[in-house]
Design a protein around this motif. Structure first.
Motif, PDB file in Angstrom:
ATOM      1  N   TYR A  69      47.265  31.278  36.413  1.00  0.00           N
ATOM      2  CA  TYR A  69      46.122  31.240  37.328  1.00  0.00           C
ATOM      3  C   TYR A  69      45.642  29.805  37.530  1.00  0.00           C
ATOM      4  N   ASP A  70      45.708  28.989  36.488  1.00  0.00           N
ATOM      5  CA  ASP A  70      45.325  27.575  36.629  1.00  0.00           C
ATOM      6  C   ASP A  70      46.247  26.859  37.618  1.00  0.00           C
ATOM      7  N   GLN A  71      47.541  27.147  37.535  1.00  0.00           N
ATOM      8  CA  GLN A  71      48.490  26.530  38.460  1.00  0.00           C
ATOM      9  C   GLN A  71      48.271  27.029  39.883  1.00  0.00           C
ATOM     10  N   ILE A  72      47.967  28.305  40.032  1.00  0.00           N
ATOM     11  CA  ILE A  72      47.676  28.845  41.366  1.00  0.00           C
ATOM     12  C   ILE A  72      46.463  28.144  41.962  1.00  0.00           C
ATOM     13  N   ALA A  73      45.446  27.918  41.143  1.00  0.00           N
ATOM     14  CA  ALA A  73      44.261  27.197  41.625  1.00  0.00           C
ATOM     15  C   ALA A  73      44.647  25.812  42.123  1.00  0.00           C
ATOM     16  N   SER A  74      45.532  25.136  41.383  1.00  0.00           N
ATOM     17  CA  SER A  74      45.985  23.808  41.789  1.00  0.00           C
ATOM     18  C   SER A  74      46.772  23.864  43.094  1.00  0.00           C
ATOM     19  N   TYR A  75      47.689  24.838  43.206  1.00  0.00           N
ATOM     20  CA  TYR A  75      48.488  24.983  44.420  1.00  0.00           C
ATOM     21  C   TYR A  75      47.606  25.241  45.643  1.00  0.00           C
ATOM     22  N   MET A  76      46.542  26.040  45.437  1.00  0.00           N
ATOM     23  CA  MET A  76      45.667  26.411  46.541  1.00  0.00           C
ATOM     24  C   MET A  76      44.548  25.403  46.782  1.00  0.00           C
ATOM     25  N   ASN A  77      44.476  24.391  45.888  1.00  0.00           N
ATOM     26  CA  ASN A  77      43.453  23.353  45.984  1.00  0.00           C
ATOM     27  C   ASN A  77      42.044  23.940  45.901  1.00  0.00           C
ATOM     28  N   ASN A 115      39.143  25.839  42.773  1.00  0.00           N
ATOM     29  CA  ASN A 115      38.901  25.884  41.332  1.00  0.00           C
ATOM     30  C   ASN A 115      39.290  27.244  40.761  1.00  0.00           C
ATOM     31  N   ILE A 116      39.386  27.297  39.446  1.00  0.00           N
ATOM     32  CA  ILE A 116      39.843  28.519  38.779  1.00  0.00           C
ATOM     33  C   ILE A 116      38.884  29.682  39.011  1.00  0.00           C
ATOM     34  N   ARG A 117      37.598  29.376  39.156  1.00  0.00           N
ATOM     35  CA  ARG A 117      36.618  30.434  39.425  1.00  0.00           C
ATOM     36  C   ARG A 117      36.902  31.110  40.763  1.00  0.00           C
ATOM     37  N   SER A 118      37.298  30.330  41.764  1.00  0.00           N
ATOM     38  CA  SER A 118      37.619  30.905  43.080  1.00  0.00           C
ATOM     39  C   SER A 118      38.853  31.799  42.999  1.00  0.00           C
ATOM     40  N   VAL A 119      39.823  31.384  42.191  1.00  0.00           N
ATOM     41  CA  VAL A 119      41.012  32.219  41.974  1.00  0.00           C
ATOM     42  C   VAL A 119      40.619  33.523  41.304  1.00  0.00           C
ATOM     43  N   GLU A 120      39.728  33.421  40.319  1.00  0.00           N
ATOM     44  CA  GLU A 120      39.274  34.611  39.607  1.00  0.00           C
ATOM     45  C   GLU A 120      38.554  35.572  40.549  1.00  0.00           C
ATOM     46  N   LEU A 121      37.788  35.043  41.476  1.00  0.00           N
ATOM     47  CA  LEU A 121      37.081  35.888  42.448  1.00  0.00           C
ATOM     48  C   LEU A 121      38.064  36.575  43.391  1.00  0.00           C
ATOM     49  N   LEU A 122      39.117  35.876  43.795  1.00  0.00           N
ATOM     50  CA  LEU A 122      40.147  36.488  44.643  1.00  0.00           C
ATOM     51  C   LEU A 122      40.833  37.635  43.902  1.00  0.00           C
ATOM     52  N   ARG A 123      41.153  37.377  42.646  1.00  0.00           N
ATOM     53  CA  ARG A 123      41.808  38.407  41.826  1.00  0.00           C
ATOM     54  C   ARG A 123      40.919  39.633  41.680  1.00  0.00           C
ATOM     55  N   LEU A 124      39.661  39.418  41.323  1.00  0.00           N
ATOM     56  CA  LEU A 124      38.737  40.534  41.118  1.00  0.00           C
ATOM     57  C   LEU A 124      38.498  41.308  42.398  1.00  0.00           C
ATOM     58  N   ALA A 125      38.451  40.610  43.532  1.00  0.00           N
ATOM     59  CA  ALA A 125      38.238  41.279  44.820  1.00  0.00           C
ATOM     60  C   ALA A 125      39.375  42.255  45.112  1.00  0.00           C
ATOM     61  N   LEU A 126      40.614  41.822  44.865  1.00  0.00           N
ATOM     62  CA  LEU A 126      41.764  42.708  45.097  1.00  0.00           C
ATOM     63  C   LEU A 126      41.794  43.837  44.080  1.00  0.00           C
ATOM     64  N   PHE A 127      41.480  43.525  42.832  1.00  0.00           N
ATOM     65  CA  PHE A 127      41.449  44.554  41.796  1.00  0.00           C
ATOM     66  C   PHE A 127      40.466  45.663  42.170  1.00  0.00           C
ATOM     67  N   GLU A 128      39.271  45.283  42.556  1.00  0.00           N
ATOM     68  CA  GLU A 128      38.217  46.269  42.829  1.00  0.00           C
ATOM     69  C   GLU A 128      38.475  47.028  44.126  1.00  0.00           C
ATOM     70  N   ARG A 129      38.922  46.327  45.152  1.00  0.00           N
ATOM     71  CA  ARG A 129      39.104  46.965  46.456  1.00  0.00           C
ATOM     72  C   ARG A 129      40.251  47.959  46.451  1.00  0.00           C
ATOM     73  N   TYR A 130      41.321  47.651  45.704  1.00  0.00           N
ATOM     74  CA  TYR A 130      42.512  48.497  45.758  1.00  0.00           C
ATOM     75  C   TYR A 130      42.852  49.141  44.413  1.00  0.00           C
ATOM     76  N   ASN A 131      41.882  49.140  43.479  1.00  0.00           N
ATOM     77  CA  ASN A 131      42.045  49.806  42.181  1.00  0.00           C
ATOM     78  C   ASN A 131      43.297  49.317  41.456  1.00  0.00           C
ATOM     79  N   ILE A 132      43.430  47.991  41.379  1.00  0.00           N
ATOM     80  CA  ILE A 132      44.545  47.345  40.687  1.00  0.00           C
ATOM     81  C   ILE A 132      44.043  46.875  39.331  1.00  0.00           C
ATOM     82  N   LYS A 133      44.905  46.941  38.308  1.00  0.00           N
ATOM     83  CA  LYS A 133      44.439  46.645  36.955  1.00  0.00           C
ATOM     84  C   LYS A 133      45.147  45.476  36.284  1.00  0.00           C
ATOM     85  N   SER A 134      46.201  44.946  36.896  1.00  0.00           N
ATOM     86  CA  SER A 134      46.959  43.916  36.199  1.00  0.00           C
ATOM     87  C   SER A 134      47.735  43.073  37.205  1.00  0.00           C
ATOM     88  N   LYS A 135      48.331  41.973  36.700  1.00  0.00           N
ATOM     89  CA  LYS A 135      49.188  41.140  37.547  1.00  0.00           C
ATOM     90  C   LYS A 135      50.402  41.929  38.032  1.00  0.00           C
TER      91      LYS A 135
END
Length: 217
Positions: free
Chosen positions: A170-178, A180-200
């Motif tokens: 996730y840290d590398q993804i944050a770097s690739y996307m330019n 911060n890690i918090r923004s990556v975490e928010l993207l992950r949580l948004a997809l998890f909650e919206r589509y009932n996903i639990k893992s990578k």
């Protein structure tokens, strides 16, 4: 910081040998041990919660797949490595489908064991290339989503990196996307909650099922 581990295996000698090996090859600490799946499931949630679960496939009463299925229904986040002598395609596919992060044969070397554990802790799974090959054989779980999901540009970019065969953290993804890690975490949580996903692994399956990103397009 120590990597904490829970071992579920019905053979005392295997647990003891594995524990000694783990604590010898790195800063691993075995904090929970169970000799069957029922006792393990009855003890959930574990306190403290381990970083990695090492689960034997062949056990009395419940095998590793059955334990995974119940764990999936009880706990949102878990990192399980299946340790087994059985490498049938159906077993591996089912295990990944229910959230396993990787497989190791019981005859593996200490280096292979360390490599797998470290990858599961930092990346989320041991070998995304193997997962990408195998998910084509999965039977998707029943899903209430009947139309192709509409994702934002940023969500699609994030999902593309999650499915990247380079296995970025996730840290590398944050770097690739330019971002911060918090923004990556928010993207992950948004997809998890919206589509009932639990893992990578669930994110990879989600992308595959709906052909949302490379390499599934």
């Amino acid at each position: 910081m120590n990597t904490t581990i829970c071992i579920i295996d019905d053979h005392v000698i295997v647990r003891q040998g594995l524990k000694q090996l783990l604590e010898k090859i790195s800063d691993y600490q075995v904090i929970h041990e169970f000799d069957n799946g029922d006792d393990f499931l009855d003890a959930l949630p574990l306190h403290p919660n381990p970083d990695i679960y090492i689960l034997d496939y062949s056990m009395p009463n419940k095998n590793g797949i059955q334990v995974l299925k119940e764990l999936e229904s009880r706990q949102e986040e878990y990192k399980v490595m299946l340790l087994t002598q059985h490498f049938g395609e159906d077993i591996i596919d089912l295990a990944y489908h229910h959230g396993a992060r990787g497989f190791l044969h019981k005859n593996c070397s200490a280096n292979e064991l360390k490599f797998a554990i470290d990858n599961i802790k930092t990346v989320g799974y041991t070998n995304v290339v193997d997962i990408l090959k195998r998910i084509k054989n999965f039977v998707p779980k029943p899903n209430k989503i009947t139309e192709i999901p509409i994702l934002s540009e940023r969500e699609l970019e994030f999902l593309t990196y999650v499915c990247d065969e380079r296995e970025p953290t996730y840290d590398q993804i944050a770097s690739y996307m330019n971002i911060n890690i918090r923004s990556v975490e928010l993207l992950r949580l948004a997809l998890f909650e919206r589509y009932n996903i639990k893992s990578k692994v669930g994110l990879v399956l989600f992308s595959y099922n709906f052909k949302l990103t490379r390499p599934f397009l």
